[in-house]
Motif scaffolding. Structure first.
Motif, short mmCIF file in Angstrom:
data_model
loop_
_atom_site.label_atom_id
_atom_site.label_comp_id
_atom_site.label_asym_id
_atom_site.label_seq_id
_atom_site.Cartn_x
_atom_site.Cartn_y
_atom_site.Cartn_z
N SER A 267 0.82 -1.20 0.00
CA SER A 267 0.00 0.00 0.00
C SER A 267 0.86 1.25 0.00
O SER A 267 0.34 2.35 0.12
CB SER A 267 -0.94 0.00 1.21
OG SER A 267 -0.20 0.20 2.39
N ARG B 292 7.92 -0.53 11.71
CA ARG B 292 6.72 0.16 11.24
C ARG B 292 5.45 -0.45 11.80
O ARG B 292 4.60 0.25 12.34
CB ARG B 292 6.70 0.19 9.72
CG ARG B 292 5.63 1.12 9.14
CD ARG B 292 5.60 0.92 7.62
NE ARG B 292 4.86 1.94 6.90
CZ ARG B 292 3.58 1.85 6.61
NH1 ARG B 292 2.87 0.83 7.05
NH2 ARG B 292 2.99 2.79 5.92
N GLU C 58 -1.79 -5.75 6.81
CA GLU C 58 -1.69 -4.48 7.53
C GLU C 58 -2.75 -4.36 8.62
O GLU C 58 -3.93 -4.58 8.37
CB GLU C 58 -1.80 -3.31 6.56
CG GLU C 58 -0.41 -2.82 6.12
CD GLU C 58 -0.50 -1.57 5.29
OE1 GLU C 58 -0.43 -0.47 5.86
OE2 GLU C 58 -0.66 -1.69 4.06
N TYR C 59 -2.31 -3.97 9.79
CA TYR C 59 -3.15 -3.79 10.98
C TYR C 59 -3.68 -5.12 11.52
O TYR C 59 -4.49 -5.15 12.43
CB TYR C 59 -4.31 -2.81 10.74
CG TYR C 59 -3.89 -1.61 9.93
CD1 TYR C 59 -2.76 -0.89 10.30
CD2 TYR C 59 -4.56 -1.23 8.78
CE1 TYR C 59 -2.33 0.19 9.56
CE2 TYR C 59 -4.13 -0.14 8.03
CZ TYR C 59 -3.02 0.56 8.43
OH TYR C 59 -2.58 1.62 7.68
N TRP D 84 -8.57 -5.48 2.70
CA TRP D 84 -8.92 -4.05 2.75
C TRP D 84 -10.34 -3.83 3.20
O TRP D 84 -10.67 -2.75 3.68
CB TRP D 84 -8.55 -3.35 1.45
CG TRP D 84 -7.06 -3.22 1.44
CD1 TRP D 84 -6.18 -3.88 0.64
CD2 TRP D 84 -6.26 -2.45 2.35
NE1 TRP D 84 -4.88 -3.57 0.99
CE2 TRP D 84 -4.91 -2.70 2.04
CE3 TRP D 84 -6.55 -1.58 3.41
CZ2 TRP D 84 -3.85 -2.10 2.74
CZ3 TRP D 84 -5.51 -0.99 4.10
CH2 TRP D 84 -4.18 -1.25 3.77
CA LIG Z 1 -0.36 1.03 4.31
#
Ligand SMILES: [Ca+2]
Ligand code: HEM
Ligand code: HEM
Ligand SMILES: [Ca+2]
Ligand SMILES: [Cu+2]
Lengths: 244, 293, 545
Positions: free
Chosen positions: A103, C121, C186-187, C269
């Motif tokens: 992303s 990150r 992600e997350y 997503w």
């Molecule tokens: Ca991202």
């Protein structure tokens, strides 16, 4: 309507059910059909899954968080075709558990990276990016020269096979050996590797240290495989060009 | 739960609206009606969406989906965009495909047009190895010094680019420095000193190492180490160095052998882009020479 | 341990059993795994379980809490949760500043694997979203739920289980990334056993919530609780579907998600966006809906608007995840749906922001004078800004420019710094004095300092990332008049340097403010008189526990 809501507010389980219903519809409409509409993923015949060594490299790519800076998805936009090559197809990541589309592009897209650079360059770059690209802001990965742990590869391939990735019994059984063999072109094991995986696949010492099988071997093998698991995107672009 | 009843609504002095009569730990709510603008905003965004749903691919339908009246396909659109820019390039880029490089280089207007594009291509594809200005790096040859492994005319360079060196292309150039690990350590050490000395002419061709050089190395690097025999073997008597010509580096070269890989660009770059880069690269050394003057 | 004193003897027994259970679970994990990340995580659970067991066993015979406790709110877990919130704020934002600095100064990376950008990150993102945001949500939800229901939490052990269990999840997640254990989603990077553990914690959370609501003394459920409930329910749904994975074998952290390729991207997503929607938005709207009227002393401007915004947000949000995948190999039709629903979503989003700001009508003088209320006001403004920006970014042609660039990062932090963090600070400055039985924070002037550091830091961060992202996007697609790309990729990397430096400075200011807040809270709690009586209103008689 207002009255209805006025009453709904008094019933906690009513609110719970209403929230679940309202928050389910969108997901169902958008996700379920992706498994059913054939056009979504059209598997080309020449698509192959990653070899054990490449798969180990992929796990390292994930472990180090490379995906935080690098996408693997050439979008369908003119300038991306110019800069990176043919747009990515859904089929290219059909065996990717999970997908690594990314992303953020702090660094360039990697979807068409395979064979763009030499193994030696990758090794030099990963050990110290600024030695070869002075303006780079990529971190250095000197520790990748440590030995590769192949202990989980057999279970790994077996798990993926259970999820539908086309690995056969022989490939699963020989996974750790094949990871080593792929980096030893002149060894006797190399023949078995070719038998199980075919002649097309890069079979060489990737990290410049033929004596050892390192994490670097795996990661570079993986990087060299990016965009090389099928020729379909190139065929498609050529067909488009032809249609001109 | 029924212990508590709603209170009678009261009027809020600031806004003039009634409260709903609920009270949660002192929090009250006004019964202000929906502002019109919210309704309008909902209507407008909904109309926008309906128009989009009608015109564009939008809803799944069985094993298919609604295609939209415009019949758009994002891939076709992308290729179209790509072609549009390609059409602009058609004015000049194809001339580099099968070219009389001398004529091209003479066309100043064309070169002014093309060289920035070449520089961008070089940065994105070549600079990683050969450096931003073509001045090489450890293991990667300098392109800006006028010394060439295979030749510095654009035709030869284009061929190098197209097929690569020791690359995966079937027509790749092959340039392998064999390993001399069969030599004894002393022999290799003597040879390394000899080769290291060739740069400034300190080495003696009649020494044992000198004789061995003619026997073992001259076939590729030439009797005097001058290279240039069209097999990619570098000259050993000029300062153009890939791996280093100090004793230690040469020792390594002799023991391991070398086969540096230059990727093949056919397929990734078009024939015209390869031609363009060939001219650009051949110009790097000229630019360097001019700088030096 | 003051907290143990708030439990009755049978409750201490239950807690002891649970702690021993945790230690045993950890032991089993460590034994099965024998080495690697999972074994380390098992040992962490053993250590935590043993520590809790010893503390509980030692305090088993301490005096019990007074019998009238059932007529008071139970605030000890909230206090504990706020402490954790602040600890995670400093960790998560500290790592954020450090990774921001690394992008400007990559040579600064020490040569150890666990200090590398790619591993740090997710420590930042999970640290701030789950550690800072999650603890703030749980802690405030306990407070809000009790006040707006006029009922004590349904039991006294499960709030502790929820908070400690949740933080064990955060700790497993963050330490796992450092050791290289991640699913890369992600997350949702945490590995499979942590994911399962979170489900257990979350179910407990839901049950506690619904049981307490059932005891409420107000016929109507207040809006804040609608949002907190949407947060709890939908996050559970998203978390479970997105994280389904097959472990490579039961003795290792490694696993493969069952989803692959384009379906995985969409599910990721769908999750990722709604992590934003239901974690970073719905829950915090609940917080806003409680603390804003309380602090400003004004009624919510429109009950009817609340209804429309709530259902609009719950219904529209779930459709829009595909705006993270514009122009990718995801079919066009899904992208159209993501785009259009994102545009429609703007209406309920702005309706919420507008409702909040209109609530301040009649209290503007307080906004001027009271930094705490100003935090909430700025939060509402940034909520409006970032949702407008989000809907704009979701339009395909705009996204073709912004996607993959730092513009997204700018948008993210206008939402997370400007909205999420500001509302949390507003809530904390309201709550902490109250929980300490004081009129004000220990250092009231530091709130003013914090406010300006936070606003200044946010603006510097967001404006520099807008510039960075738009510059980057325009450079990537710039063609010269001859139809050739103008810039190489590395030139776009070099162009980012000044913005990355500015971002580090802005982030540093924001972090300084957060540290100030943490110290201020510590000082306030320190000086608290003995347990304050926090039953502002009489509770109705509670069923025996
Ligand atoms: Ca991202
Ligand atoms: C001290 C303040 C902060 C600083 C300096 C900071 C810095 C950063 C940096 C450098 C990144 C990586 C961007 C990239 O990869 O290019 C990032 C990402 C992120 N941060 Fe922060 N951050 C801060 C506070 C926060 C807070 C409070 C939150 C949430 C509550 C947050 C949520 C995120 C998220 C969700 C991402 C991922 C964005 C994406 O993937 O696009 N950050 N942050
Ligand atoms: C109406 C509301 C919103 C919409 C329509 C929206 C839309 C978007 C869009 C289009 C992107 C960029 C996707 C991409 O190009 O990759 C994005 C990214 C993001 N937004 Fe929003 N946004 C909204 C509100 C918010 C809020 C309030 C927050 C935070 C509190 C937030 C947090 C994020 C995060 C963390 C990402 C980065 C995801 C990633 O790539 O890792 N958004 N949003
Ligand atoms: Ca996970
Ligand atoms: Cu989104």
């Amino acid at each position: 309507m207002l009255k209805l809501h006025y009453n709904l507010e008094k019933v906690s389980m009513g609110l719970v059910v209403a929230i679940i219903v309202a928050a389910s519809i969108g997901g169902i409409v958008e996700i379920a059909p992706l498994f059913r509409i054939d056009e979504t993923v059209q598997l080309p015949e020449d698509l192959r899954p990653n070899t054990p060594l490449e798969l180990a490299g992929r796990e390292i790519f994930i472990r180090e968080g490379c995906y935080a800076c690098h996408s693997q998805m050439v979008r369908s936009l003119g300038d991306e075709l110019d800069r990176y090559g043919p747009y990515s197809l859904a089929a290219e990541s059909a065996y990717d558990h999970p997908m690594l589309w990314g992303s953020k592009r702090t660094g360039p897209d990697l979807a068409r990276l395979g064979e763009k650079y030499s193994d030696d360059w990758h090794v030099a770059h990963l050990i110290d990016p600024r030695a070869v690209v002075p303006a780079s802001i990529m971190p250095a990965y000197p520790w990748l020269m440590r030995p590769l742990d192949t202990g989980l590869l057999r279970d790994g391939l077996a798990t993926l096979a259970r999820l539908g990735v086309p690995y056969d019994e022989a490939q699963i059984a020989a996974a750790p050996a094949d990871a080593l063999a792929q980096s030893r072109p002149d060894s006797t094991e190399a023949e078995g590797f070719i038998e199980r995986w075919g002649e097309e696949i890069a079979l060489r010492d990737f990290d410049g240290d033929p004596a050892r099988l390192t994490e670097m071997d795996a990661l570079v093998a993986y990087l060299q495989s990016l965009g090389r698991l099928t020729d379909a995107p190139y065929r498609l672009m050529a067909a488009e060009e032809g249609a001109q | 739960m029924s212990a508590h009843r709603d209170q009678p609504p009261e009027v809020d002095p600031v806004t003039g609206y009634d409260t709903t009569g609920h009270d949660w730990n002192g929090i009250k709510e006004l019964n202000t009606p929906f502002p019109r603008i919210v309704i309008w905003a909902l209507v407008i965004t909904f109309v926008y969406s309906v128009i989009a749903w009608v015109l564009l691919p939008a809803f799944p339908w069985g094993r298919d989906y609604t295609r939209g009246l415009l019949g758009l396909d994002q891939r076709e659109l992308a290729v179209e965009q790509f072609r549009k820019m390609d059409a602009v390039r058609q004015d000049w880029l194809p001339r580099f495909a099968d070219a009389d490089y001398a004529a091209l280089a003479g066309d100043e207007a064309l070169m002014a047009q093309a060289m920035p594009a070449a520089a961008r291509l070089f940065q994105d594809n070549c600079a990683a190895c050969h450096g931003a200005t073509g001045d090489g790096g450890p293991g990667f040859p300098v392109l800006s010094d006028g010394y060439w492994l295979w030749g510095g005319d654009p035709e030869t360079i284009a061929e190098t680019l197209r097929y690569g060196i020791n690359a995966t292309h079937p027509d790749t150039r092959i340039a392998e420095m064999p390993s001399f690990n069969w030599m004894s350590r002393e022999e290799r050490a003597a040879m390394a000193s000899h080769v290291a000395g060739m740069l400034d002419g300190r080495s003696d061709p009649d020494s044992a190492a000198g004789v061995s050089f003619v026997e073992n190395c001259a076939a590729c690097h030439g009797e005097a180490g001058e290279g240039g025999l069209d097999i990619g073997a570098p000259s050993l008597i000029d300062e153009a160095v890939i791996y280093g010509q100090d004793r230690a580096s040469v020792m390594r070269t002799l023991f391991d052998g070398r086969a540096g890989v230059m990727p093949a660009w056919e397929g990734r770059l078009s024939e015209a882009e390869i031609g363009l880069l060939a001219l650009y690269v051949s110009g790097l050394s000229r630019a360097d020479a001019e700088d030096a003057q | 341990m003051k907290a143990i004193a708030t439990l009755t003897r049978p409750e201490r027994g239950t807690a002891l059993l649970l702690s021993i259970g945790l230690a045993v679970l950890g032991l089993v994990m460590a034994a099965v795994a024998r080495q690697g990340v999972m074994a380390t995580h098992g040992m962490m659970a053993v250590a935590l379980g043993l520590f809790l067991s010893v503390a509980l066993a030692g305090a088993m015979n301490e005096p019990e809490p007074p019998a009238d406790r059932l007529h008071r709110y139970y605030d000890a877990p909230t206090r504990f949760g706020i402490g954790l919130t602040l600890i995670w704020a400093v960790i998560g934002m500290g790592v954020g500043v450090w990774v921001a600095a690394l992008l400007y100064w990559p040579e600064g990376t020490p040569p150890w694997p666990w200090t590398s950008f790619g591993r740090l990150r997710p420590v930042h993102t999970s640290g701030v979203i789950f550690g800072f945001g999650g603890n703030a949500l749980i802690a405030t939800s306990f407070h809000v739920l009790q006040r707006t229901s006029r009922a004590r939490l349904a039991d006294s052990v499960s709030p502790w289980f929820i908070l400690i269990g949740f933080n064990l999840f955060c700790l497993w997640a963050a330490s796992g990334y450092l050791m290289g254990s991640t699913q890369s989603k992600e997350y949702a990077e945490a590995e499979w056993y942590a994911d399962i553990w979170l489900v257990v914690v979350w179910v407990t959370y839901f049950v506690l919530y619904i049981r307490t609501l059932a005891r409420r003394n107000e016929p109507h459920i207040y809006v804040a609780n609608w949002y907190y409930m949407a947060f709890i329910l939908v996050v559970a749904m998203l978390h479970i579907v997105n994280n389904i994975a097959l472990p490579v074998n039961l003795g290792t952290a490694e696993s493969f998600p069952v989803w692959a390729g384009v379906q995985d991207a969409m599910i990721q997503w769908w999750y990722g966006h709604n992590a934003v929607a239901f974690f970073l938005t719905a829950g915090f709207l609940g917080m806003l809906y409680y603390f804003l009227p309380v602090r400003s002393g004004r009624p919510i401007w429109s009950y009817r608007l609340s209804i429309i915004s709530f259902w609009g947000i719950v219904f529209f949000y779930i459709w829009v995840g595909s705006h993270h995948l514009h122009y990718t190999a995801l079919p066009y039709w899904v992208q159209t749906l993501g785009m259009t629903f994102s545009v429609m979503l703007l209406v309920p989003s702005w309706a919420s922001a507008g409702n909040a700001i209109a609530t301040l009508n009649g209290a503007w003088h307080k906004v001027r004078d009271d930094a705490t209320l100003r935090f909430m006001f700025v939060a509402a403004v940034f909520y409006g800004l970032s949702t407008f920006e989000g809907s704009f970014l979701a339009i395909r042609p705009v996204n073709s420019l912004s996607h993959y660039t730092d513009w997204t990062v700018g948008h993210v932090h206008s939402g997370t710094l400007g909205w999420v963090a500001m509302i949390v600070f507003g809530a904390i400055y309201t709550l902490v004095p109250q929980l300490s039985g004081r009129e004000t924070m220990a250092w009231p002037r530091a709130i003013e300092w914090h406010f300006w550091l936070a606003v200044g830091g946010t603006l510097i961060y967001v404006v520099s990332m807008w510039n960075a992202g738009i510059t980057q996007g325009l450079m990537w697609r710039a063609y010269d008049e001859g139809g050739a790309l103008s810039y190489s990729f590395i030139e776009t990397v070099e162009a980012m340097a000044p913005y990355y430096l500015l971002r580090t400075i802005g982030g540093g200011m924001f972090l300084t403010g957060a540290i100030l807040c943490a110290l201020n809270c510590r000082a306030t709690f320190r000086d608290a008189p003995a347990l304050p009586d926090t039953s502002e209103r009489p509770l109705s008689p509670q069923p025996a526990e």
